[in-house]
Design an enzyme around this catalytic site. Structure first.
Site, PDB file in Angstrom:
ATOM      1  N   SER A 228       0.759  -1.213   0.015  1.00  0.00           N
ATOM      2  CA  SER A 228      -0.013  -0.262   0.106  1.00  0.00           C
ATOM      3  C   SER A 228       0.575   1.391  -0.154  1.00  0.00           C
ATOM      4  O   SER A 228       2.263   1.189  -1.295  1.00  0.00           O
ATOM      5  CB  SER A 228      -0.647  -0.355   0.990  1.00  0.00           C
ATOM      6  OG  SER A 228      -1.907   0.718   1.097  1.00  0.00           O
TER       7      SER A 228
ATOM      8  N   GLU B 191      -9.563  -5.200  -4.250  1.00  0.00           N
ATOM      9  CA  GLU B 191      -8.456  -4.130  -3.424  1.00  0.00           C
ATOM     10  C   GLU B 191      -9.943  -2.965  -2.786  1.00  0.00           C
ATOM     11  O   GLU B 191      -9.451  -2.120  -1.862  1.00  0.00           O
ATOM     12  CB  GLU B 191      -7.258  -2.890  -4.840  1.00  0.00           C
ATOM     13  CG  GLU B 191      -6.511  -3.994  -4.779  1.00  0.00           C
ATOM     14  CD  GLU B 191      -5.749  -3.904  -4.363  1.00  0.00           C
ATOM     15  OE1 GLU B 191      -5.589  -3.509  -3.447  1.00  0.00           O
ATOM     16  OE2 GLU B 191      -4.393  -4.598  -4.714  1.00  0.00           O
TER      17      GLU B 191
END
Length: 408
Positions: free
Chosen positions: A75, A211
């Protein structure tokens, strides 16, 4: 702990985790800060570069190899990996990058928008000065008297907490996001990679299949259509074809999916394509599709368990062989997958190539074939998923890059 330190040590890896300044204390730009030192913002990236310098000087004392350093993040950590490859200040400090679900290859713009774009120094100085005024600080000296807590947590208009999930992603990260500062990042990461000026090292990168499960969303079909028109103009119809919704529940799902393509899938795909086109070091791309066995009675704020699937960060326990961190009904399929992924990651950290004895062959990614490795119920090579959606965002950003020269 999140990772299985004993396993990693027995495998011969030396893991260094670092602290670096985050949020506004890590990325706030301000005209007076620029006057002091010649630039401002990107302090968090400078901290990371300083830590890599420490590793180069000292890691041998801990059994590590200063000539075999892998930057590894997920991330925001993966975004950092893409920026360290772009930064001339990090040259020679690392030798490979593993990037899980994150990169920053959007255009230079007045705002970071959803977190997909990057501000110029001048634009970041303006938002920094605006933020200081909102905090009641008319000068840098006054800003330095404010508590760190107040600086970090003061919301800007449209930021999270203002009650509108659609607005929460528009400019929320301005004042606490990487910028083109002229030193750490002399140009946008996209421009630096496109010109072949990146730190040319092997990369292993990819995304999870869902996601969007934990991402921001709009609340209704009407809001989705309004946002499509605002973002895409005459191409709004094509956007709504790719992310259709006939009911509000479908609009929430469609907007989450669109957000994930904008902020994760396209970003990582572009990172891979640019390195494959202008670099000499290899690229290995993955798609994690295995849905972890979340118990049906689990309760999470972001989504019901049955809608998580392979969510953002779902792969982390598999990578570190630490499935036990979650009290979930893991199966033998999960344990085999964890063993496979962790071996790929360790091979890559050691040699720059994830392949090894007893593992399915992972093909290199290239801009033509665009083959990936799928980590699901089985581990196997597979073509890129959902290319029409990726190509839509590619055209969107190409048009935006044509506007970069106006983003002073």
């Amino acid at each position: 702990p999140l990772f299985n330190g004993e396993f990693l040590a027995r495998a011969g890896a030396v893991i260094v985790t670092i602290n670096y300044r985050i949020g506004r204390l890590g990325f706030l730009a301000h005209p007076e800060l620029t006057q002091e030192s010649g630039f401002s913002g990107n302090y968090g990236l400078i901290d990371q570069i300083a830590a890599l310098g420490w590793v180069k000087r000292n890691i041998a004392e801990f059994g590590g190899d200063p000539g075999c350093v892998t930057v590894f993040g997920q991330s925001a950590g993966s975004i950092s990996g893409s920026l360290l490859m772009a930064s001339p200040l990090a040259k020679g400090l690392f030798h490979r990058v593993i990037g899980q679900s994150g990169a920053l290859f959007g255009p230079v713009a007045a705002s970071c928008n959803t977190g997909d774009s990057i501000q110029s120094l001048a634009a970041a100085e303006r938002t920094g000065a605006e933020f200081a005024r909102k905090l009641g600080a008319a000068s840098l000296a006054e800003l330095r008297t404010r508590a760190a807590h107040d600086i970090q947590l003061l919301h800007r208009p449209g930021a999270t907490g203002d009650g509108n999930p659609a607005l929460a992603v528009r400019g929320e990260f301005d004042t606490n996001w990487p910028i083109v500062d002229g030193a750490v990042l002399p140009e946008s990461p996209h421009a630096l990679f496109a010109q072949g000026r990146q730190n040319d090292v092997p990369i292993l990168l990819g995304t999870t299949a869902n996601e969007g499960a934990t991402m921001p969303f709009v609340a209704s079909v009407q809001a989705l259509r309004e946002q499509a028109r605002a973002d895409h103009g005459e191409r709004a119809g094509r956007f709504l074809e790719l992310y259709p919704a006939r009911a509000d529940a479908e609009a929430r799902l469609a907007s989450r999916t669109a957000f994930s393509y904008r902020n994760f899938y396209w970003q990582n795909w572009t990172w891979a394509r640019l390195q494959a086109r202008t670099g000499t070091a290899p690229v290995f791309y993955y798609q994690f599709t295995r849905a972890p066995p979340i118990p049906p009675q689990a309760s999470y704020a972001e989504n019901p368990p049955e809608q998580f699937g392979a969510f953002h960060c779902a792969e982390i326990p598999y990578v570190f062989r630490n499935l036990a961190i979650r009290d979930w009904p893991w199966s033998e399929v999960d344990r085999r997958l964890s063993d496979t992924i962790s071996r790929y990651w360790l091979n890559f950290a050691g040699t720059g190539d994830p392949n090894g004895d007893g593992l399915p062959r992972w093909p290199r990614f290239d801009a033509g074939a665009q083959m990936t490795m799928e980590f699901g119920d089985e581990t196997r090579p597979a073509p890129m998923r959902d290319l029409p959606r990726l190509e839509f965002w590619d055209a969107f950003y190409a048009a935006k890059r044509g506007e970069e020269r106006f983003a002073a």
